[in-house]
Design a protein around this motif. Sequence first.
Motif, PDB file in Angstrom:
ATOM      1  N   GLU A  80      -0.267  13.725  11.333  1.00 52.39           N
ATOM      2  CA  GLU A  80       0.664  12.600  11.479  1.00 52.39           C
ATOM      3  C   GLU A  80       1.119  12.058  10.130  1.00 52.39           C
ATOM      4  O   GLU A  80       2.068  11.267  10.061  1.00 52.39           O
ATOM      5  N   GLY A  81       0.423  12.454   9.059  1.00 48.90           N
ATOM      6  CA  GLY A  81       0.735  11.929   7.739  1.00 48.90           C
ATOM      7  C   GLY A  81       0.360  10.467   7.597  1.00 48.90           C
ATOM      8  O   GLY A  81       0.966   9.732   6.808  1.00 48.90           O
ATOM      9  N   SER A  82      -0.654  10.027   8.351  1.00 47.28           N
ATOM     10  CA  SER A  82      -1.036   8.614   8.326  1.00 47.28           C
ATOM     11  C   SER A  82      -2.317   8.402   7.524  1.00 47.28           C
ATOM     12  O   SER A  82      -3.237   9.224   7.571  1.00 47.28           O
TER      13      SER A  82
ATOM     14  N   ALA B  48       2.042  14.771  -1.973  1.00 53.01           N
ATOM     15  CA  ALA B  48       1.493  14.045  -0.826  1.00 53.01           C
ATOM     16  C   ALA B  48       2.466  12.940  -0.435  1.00 53.01           C
ATOM     17  O   ALA B  48       2.725  12.022  -1.219  1.00 53.01           O
ATOM     18  N   ARG B  49       3.020  13.039   0.767  1.00 58.67           N
ATOM     19  CA  ARG B  49       4.012  12.070   1.225  1.00 58.67           C
ATOM     20  C   ARG B  49       3.615  11.512   2.588  1.00 58.67           C
ATOM     21  O   ARG B  49       4.042  12.017   3.634  1.00 58.67           O
ATOM     22  N   PRO B  50       2.797  10.469   2.581  1.00 64.32           N
ATOM     23  CA  PRO B  50       2.333   9.910   3.861  1.00 64.32           C
ATOM     24  C   PRO B  50       3.464   9.254   4.638  1.00 64.32           C
ATOM     25  O   PRO B  50       4.374   8.656   4.055  1.00 64.32           O
ATOM     26  N   ALA B  51       3.406   9.380   5.954  1.00 63.76           N
ATOM     27  CA  ALA B  51       4.391   8.716   6.813  1.00 63.76           C
ATOM     28  C   ALA B  51       4.064   7.244   6.971  1.00 63.76           C
ATOM     29  O   ALA B  51       4.959   6.420   7.181  1.00 63.76           O
TER      30      ALA B  51
ATOM     31  N   GLU C  67      -7.483   9.821   0.042  1.00 60.56           N
ATOM     32  CA  GLU C  67      -6.834  10.126   1.319  1.00 60.56           C
ATOM     33  C   GLU C  67      -5.526  10.900   1.115  1.00 60.56           C
ATOM     34  O   GLU C  67      -5.189  11.778   1.919  1.00 60.56           O
ATOM     35  N   LEU C  68      -4.785  10.593   0.061  1.00 66.33           N
ATOM     36  CA  LEU C  68      -3.576  11.370  -0.247  1.00 66.33           C
ATOM     37  C   LEU C  68      -3.924  12.834  -0.475  1.00 66.33           C
ATOM     38  O   LEU C  68      -3.199  13.743  -0.026  1.00 66.33           O
ATOM     39  N   SER C  69      -5.041  13.065  -1.168  1.00 61.18           N
ATOM     40  CA  SER C  69      -5.467  14.441  -1.429  1.00 61.18           C
ATOM     41  C   SER C  69      -5.823  15.169  -0.142  1.00 61.18           C
ATOM     42  O   SER C  69      -5.619  16.383  -0.028  1.00 61.18           O
TER      43      SER C  69
ATOM     44  N   LEU D  61       0.824  -1.203   0.000  1.00 65.85           N
ATOM     45  CA  LEU D  61       0.000   0.000   0.000  1.00 65.85           C
ATOM     46  C   LEU D  61       0.858   1.252   0.000  1.00 65.85           C
ATOM     47  O   LEU D  61       0.561   2.223  -0.718  1.00 65.85           O
ATOM     48  N   ALA D  62       1.904   1.253   0.813  1.00 61.61           N
ATOM     49  CA  ALA D  62       2.781   2.426   0.889  1.00 61.61           C
ATOM     50  C   ALA D  62       3.449   2.700  -0.458  1.00 61.61           C
ATOM     51  O   ALA D  62       3.538   3.860  -0.896  1.00 61.61           O
ATOM     52  N   ARG D  63       3.900   1.635  -1.115  1.00 67.04           N
ATOM     53  CA  ARG D  63       4.528   1.812  -2.435  1.00 67.04           C
ATOM     54  C   ARG D  63       3.513   2.305  -3.462  1.00 67.04           C
ATOM     55  O   ARG D  63       3.819   3.160  -4.289  1.00 67.04           O
ATOM     56  N   ARG D  64       2.295   1.759  -3.367  1.00 62.91           N
ATOM     57  CA  ARG D  64       1.258   2.186  -4.312  1.00 62.91           C
ATOM     58  C   ARG D  64       0.904   3.648  -4.080  1.00 62.91           C
ATOM     59  O   ARG D  64       0.693   4.408  -5.025  1.00 62.91           O
ATOM     60  N   ALA D  65       0.814   4.050  -2.824  1.00 63.82           N
ATOM     61  CA  ALA D  65       0.490   5.445  -2.503  1.00 63.82           C
ATOM     62  C   ALA D  65       1.566   6.378  -3.051  1.00 63.82           C
ATOM     63  O   ALA D  65       1.254   7.447  -3.596  1.00 63.82           O
ATOM     64  N   ALA D  66       2.834   5.988  -2.927  1.00 60.34           N
ATOM     65  CA  ALA D  66       3.926   6.830  -3.440  1.00 60.34           C
ATOM     66  C   ALA D  66       3.837   6.962  -4.951  1.00 60.34           C
ATOM     67  O   ALA D  66       4.030   8.059  -5.505  1.00 60.34           O
ATOM     68  N   THR D  67       3.512   5.872  -5.630  1.00 62.41           N
ATOM     69  CA  THR D  67       3.384   5.906  -7.090  1.00 62.41           C
ATOM     70  C   THR D  67       2.233   6.806  -7.515  1.00 62.41           C
ATOM     71  O   THR D  67       2.367   7.622  -8.439  1.00 62.41           O
ATOM     72  N   LEU D  68       1.093   6.680  -6.843  1.00 62.51           N
ATOM     73  CA  LEU D  68      -0.075   7.491  -7.179  1.00 62.51           C
ATOM     74  C   LEU D  68       0.175   8.964  -6.908  1.00 62.51           C
ATOM     75  O   LEU D  68      -0.254   9.838  -7.672  1.00 62.51           O
ATOM     76  N   SER D  69       0.863   9.255  -5.809  1.00 56.75           N
ATOM     77  CA  SER D  69       1.191  10.643  -5.489  1.00 56.75           C
ATOM     78  C   SER D  69       2.059  11.263  -6.581  1.00 56.75           C
ATOM     79  O   SER D  69       1.823  12.393  -7.021  1.00 56.75           O
ATOM     80  N   GLU D  70       3.061  10.527  -7.043  1.00 53.57           N
ATOM     81  CA  GLU D  70       3.933  11.028  -8.103  1.00 53.57           C
ATOM     82  C   GLU D  70       3.164  11.220  -9.395  1.00 53.57           C
ATOM     83  O   GLU D  70       3.349  12.212 -10.106  1.00 53.57           O
TER      84      GLU D  70
END
Length: 203
Positions: free
Chosen positions: A111-113, A89-92, A135-137, A73-82
């Motif tokens: 908290e960036g969670s 958006a850089r969630p912790a 949620e990133l937004s 999920l964390a990797r997917r979130a980073a890809t979607l943010s980019e």
Amino acid sequence: MPADPLNSTSRRAVEVRRSTRRRRTVSAYREGDRTVVLLPARMTADEEARWVGVMLDKLAAQESRRMLDDSDLARRAATLSEQYLGGHARPASVRWVTNQNTRWGSCTPAEGSIRLSHRLQGMPEYVIDYVLLHELSHLLVPGHGTRFWRLLEAYPRTERARGYLEGVAAAERLPHQPVGRNGPGAVPQEGSGTVTEEGPGRG
């Protein structure tokens, strides 16, 4: 960007079978090179179109199901943010939780969670991506104002994913009617590849 889970389904023939004995349940399964969708006879044309779409999505999810863990999920979130948010958006942390039964996702900007409901597991990838982007937004824009929805406009499956989730939520709100194993409304045993939902009831 994940492959469209309906691409393979859309190339299959879809056969709709209506039954007067089927009161509420809607089922779908593969039969050779076609997809069979079983509906109550009294369902309207608009309801048929909506439920065929929902069931095709669910079949596609079942066939391509792969359990994502928190690191996925964390990797997917980073890809979607980019890809859609310029990497701003850089969630912790991004993780699954089992205590969110009334919402699909949530976040704590301070908290960036980000937390996703376990109920999303097994749904089509484009739906999970949409909830992640939602949620990133929120890490960038609080609330659901114009600025927030403008961010999500960049994701081409936003409306489709929202429609899918609305369909699931509507099905969950319907009353469940107990039936006997072989009584009226009972679901025939089409096999392990069958998906079934409660459809709209009447009367």
